[in-house]
Design a protein around this motif. Sequence first.
Motif, PDB file in Angstrom:
ATOM      1  N   UNK A  94       0.856  -1.171   0.000  1.00  0.00           N
ATOM      2  CA  UNK A  94       0.000   0.000   0.000  1.00  0.00           C
ATOM      3  C   UNK A  94       0.892   1.221   0.000  1.00  0.00           C
ATOM      4  N   UNK A  95       1.185   1.704  -1.162  1.00  0.00           N
ATOM      5  CA  UNK A  95       2.130   2.804  -1.272  1.00  0.00           C
ATOM      6  C   UNK A  95       1.518   4.058  -0.682  1.00  0.00           C
ATOM      7  N   UNK A  96       1.888   4.432   0.540  1.00  0.00           N
ATOM      8  CA  UNK A  96       1.240   5.552   1.175  1.00  0.00           C
ATOM      9  C   UNK A  96       1.755   6.883   0.684  1.00  0.00           C
ATOM     10  N   UNK A  97       2.937   6.886   0.110  1.00  0.00           N
ATOM     11  CA  UNK A  97       3.576   8.129  -0.251  1.00  0.00           C
ATOM     12  C   UNK A  97       4.329   7.947  -1.557  1.00  0.00           C
ATOM     13  N   UNK A  98       4.357   8.935  -2.377  1.00  0.00           N
ATOM     14  CA  UNK A  98       3.517  10.111  -2.288  1.00  0.00           C
ATOM     15  C   UNK A  98       2.203   9.877  -2.976  1.00  0.00           C
ATOM     16  N   UNK A  99       1.231  10.745  -2.735  1.00  0.00           N
ATOM     17  CA  UNK A  99      -0.048  10.639  -3.425  1.00  0.00           C
ATOM     18  C   UNK A  99       0.117  11.174  -4.839  1.00  0.00           C
ATOM     19  N   UNK A 100      -0.864  10.871  -5.671  1.00  0.00           N
ATOM     20  CA  UNK A 100      -0.736  11.230  -7.079  1.00  0.00           C
ATOM     21  C   UNK A 100      -1.876  12.116  -7.507  1.00  0.00           C
ATOM     22  N   UNK A 101      -1.567  13.141  -8.284  1.00  0.00           N
ATOM     23  CA  UNK A 101      -2.575  13.983  -8.881  1.00  0.00           C
ATOM     24  C   UNK A 101      -2.267  14.069 -10.361  1.00  0.00           C
ATOM     25  N   UNK A 102      -3.057  14.859 -11.070  1.00  0.00           N
ATOM     26  CA  UNK A 102      -2.879  14.976 -12.498  1.00  0.00           C
ATOM     27  C   UNK A 102      -2.880  16.439 -12.893  1.00  0.00           C
ATOM     28  N   UNK A 103      -1.914  16.837 -13.684  1.00  0.00           N
ATOM     29  CA  UNK A 103      -1.832  18.186 -14.205  1.00  0.00           C
ATOM     30  C   UNK A 103      -1.627  18.074 -15.702  1.00  0.00           C
ATOM     31  N   UNK A 104      -2.538  18.704 -16.452  1.00  0.00           N
ATOM     32  CA  UNK A 104      -2.487  18.608 -17.914  1.00  0.00           C
ATOM     33  C   UNK A 104      -2.468  17.164 -18.394  1.00  0.00           C
ATOM     34  N   UNK A 132      -4.184  28.001 -10.055  1.00  0.00           N
ATOM     35  CA  UNK A 132      -5.144  26.966 -10.401  1.00  0.00           C
ATOM     36  C   UNK A 132      -4.674  26.075 -11.547  1.00  0.00           C
ATOM     37  N   UNK A 133      -3.915  26.599 -12.487  1.00  0.00           N
ATOM     38  CA  UNK A 133      -3.482  25.779 -13.626  1.00  0.00           C
ATOM     39  C   UNK A 133      -2.326  24.850 -13.262  1.00  0.00           C
ATOM     40  N   UNK A 134      -1.777  25.021 -12.099  1.00  0.00           N
ATOM     41  CA  UNK A 134      -0.758  24.090 -11.629  1.00  0.00           C
ATOM     42  C   UNK A 134      -1.262  23.121 -10.590  1.00  0.00           C
ATOM     43  N   UNK A 135      -2.571  23.131 -10.356  1.00  0.00           N
ATOM     44  CA  UNK A 135      -3.159  22.265  -9.328  1.00  0.00           C
ATOM     45  C   UNK A 135      -3.834  21.071  -9.978  1.00  0.00           C
ATOM     46  N   UNK A 136      -3.771  19.938  -9.298  1.00  0.00           N
ATOM     47  CA  UNK A 136      -4.439  18.737  -9.762  1.00  0.00           C
ATOM     48  C   UNK A 136      -5.899  18.732  -9.358  1.00  0.00           C
ATOM     49  N   UNK A 137      -6.580  17.684  -9.777  1.00  0.00           N
ATOM     50  CA  UNK A 137      -8.015  17.564  -9.541  1.00  0.00           C
ATOM     51  C   UNK A 137      -8.338  17.585  -8.051  1.00  0.00           C
ATOM     52  N   UNK A 138      -7.595  16.828  -7.268  1.00  0.00           N
ATOM     53  CA  UNK A 138      -7.904  16.748  -5.834  1.00  0.00           C
ATOM     54  C   UNK A 138      -7.701  18.080  -5.137  1.00  0.00           C
ATOM     55  N   UNK A 139      -6.673  18.808  -5.551  1.00  0.00           N
ATOM     56  CA  UNK A 139      -6.455  20.127  -4.970  1.00  0.00           C
ATOM     57  C   UNK A 139      -7.593  21.081  -5.275  1.00  0.00           C
ATOM     58  N   UNK A 140      -8.064  21.059  -6.519  1.00  0.00           N
ATOM     59  CA  UNK A 140      -9.196  21.904  -6.901  1.00  0.00           C
ATOM     60  C   UNK A 140     -10.434  21.552  -6.077  1.00  0.00           C
TER      61      UNK A 140
END
Length: 790
Positions: free
Chosen positions: A123-133, A412-420
Amino acid sequence: MAASVLCRRVPRLHQLPGLSKDSTLAQVLRSKVREADDLKGCKGEPHQWEASLPAQHGLYYISRSYSVCNFASFCNQAEKGVCPSTPAPSLWQQGNRYSVNGLRYLSSSSNARLESAFNKDSESPLPSESLINGQPVKIDARAFQRCRPEYASITVDLAQRPHPVEWQKVMPLLQKVGVLKGGMKPSDISQLFVQLSHLESNKMPLLKGHKHFIMLVQYTGEHLGRFTNLQLIEVLRSLVWLEIPGAHPALRRYDAELCFRVGQMSLHQLLLTADLWRCIGRQVPQFLESLYSVIHLHHRGLMEVAELVQLLYIMGEGRKFPMELRHPVEQLLLLHLDKLHPEEIGAVFLALFKSQTLISEHAVTCVVEKACSYVGDMSNLAIVNVLKYLRFSHLHHETWLENMAQEVPRRVHGMGVQGLMHVALAFSALHWQNDQILMAIAERVPSVAVHCRSKDSSKLLWAFGNFGFLPDQSPSFYPSLIEALRQRKEEFLKYPAHLLSGLLGLIFVSQFPEDLIALALSPDFVSIALQCTDFDLKKDLFTVDGAVALELPQWTGPQLSCELREELWKLAMSDVCQKVEVLEAESLLCDLLGGEKFVCKRMILPHTRSIDLEVHLDASGQPLPVNPASNTHTLQDSPVPSHPEWGRRNVGVTISDELFAQLTTKNRTRPFSSPAPVNKHTVHMEEPDEGWRKFDTRLFFGNDNKDLARRLYRQESKRPIKLAIQVSNRNQFCYRSRQLMGLHSMKRRQLKLAGYQVVELHFWEWFPLLRKSRTEKRAYLHCKIYNSLY
């Protein structure tokens, strides 16, 4: 020769006393061990004895018993139903139960299970993953650990993986394990683990399936008691790089041993061990409980900034903040406040959020003010973490929130979905509406909506719907998220709340995706939602069903069953409002209109979850008895009022020239026919000030009201007028605004669809009036009711 002798020192099972007549006892013991392991799982509970791996071998590990006894005596006691402690041998050679020859007798299925356990994805706890572009971006929640060198001794830097070595260089080490066997010392074992952990990552599955590596892990677990604290920590560190799954059963022995040693370890060793467990991905609640207890007793006053922040990080990841440490930690946090770096502030708030811990408002305010001075230097993750905690604590730090009006659109354009999602959700929870932030997020979301989880889509829809963000403000925003929900339908089986939250956000702004509504009201989904233990979803189902019935009259899709609808209806109608402001309005309306039969306190629309005061008037403005089951009343059916101050007609109040002259003339001091004097100031309503604190109770009536009332009074329409009188409160509105939040805005819309006129007793008017005379309050209610008729 030595190897041969060592093998002969361990008798086979059929040669052991007590097992020669019946070998089934071993099978029974193995079966019980397996059942116990299945029940216990891998929660790290300490045991008097534990099965080593694989369980089918009948080998037992004792965490801290080192007296000498033989295996035969154990079997004799076990045969009598006793589970004695099995000590480790006094000599290393005596402890050698693992040899290359011995492994030949292991079943292939056992080896397969053991290899599978080693190779299971952790269970890879770190780091979490987001998506940008559209590209995956790693978000490192441990970035704060690189803020200062002190973290090096209490954490593992996952970015500094050991220099990789090739498989050919590891083979001699494995052969060495086969040669040394039981002759390995703790120092040899820890060194072997360190060297093996340097193997290149893509060859790790090959290593973990090798029989000599399996033998090494088994042997190490059997003799953990002989390791020093440093050696044990070094082995645990190597397991991080070896990518051993956190759920691997072999780690239970390490957990038990380290729980026993907590009192013998230094503060740095304790924090490092907790961090190693976090990196491995194993939940160790008993170790953490022991760690918190030791820190509370011995170390709480010794912590510097790095130790404090790392402790908070561990508490957050463990989802528990001990009550006895709250005050000391809060004091230390304020003591070291000026030394905190921007990322450390983010880590502190994330830890408090994850552990669901409320500290004093003063402490939160101080830390947020420190964050305000760093806001330009904070990462997106740190900013989101601050917003998460403000959302949890419902604290409006105006300086910080105003700063976000500049920072969020810029970032905002440098933030992933979860951050938004978390930004939008935080502002929604705080009722803080900012059009710049909403528009920036709405323009960003369509380009990343394809990567949204059902959680992200539903909470974005909820947040924007809660603010009444209309579809025409960003035409592609809602369609992109609706499509994202459709693409994640399978997730709703596990997380039914996500679908309902998203649908409610859409319904708030009159959006009704019929395929998703049909899914939400289908019998299968309703059954899943009602079985959800995390949330009570009955009210959400009821709200969706009720909204569809009112706003989609052509709806032919599924609906809630009659039985469930009746149950929810009765539950809603049984909710009796005891708020002082509502009870006072009810009492005064009864006096004003002529009795209790003219006022009904109930949920007019039960699916909207709030109570109103229902009043019916005839076309001439006179009250009718309120019967929720029937709206057909005539003036002749109305009884005579009992209150002397109101009306000389059948019921209610006669709207006369004298009455309106008293209400609208500035120099008159006596309202109605009451002899009691009232305020001599001009009659008007003052706007609430910025802080919602200074309110005036004065009323305003336009100059044309008299003529409008006369025209209305002369109307001969016989259709009754239904009024829904609402006593509002500040939680129904956006912060320092008169804009209603989503659920309450939807309720107003649906009341009108149901044929009601809404009369609102604004809290900034009504609450101050509660301290005034009954005459003034009745005058206010009279004007509110009859002004609503035209």
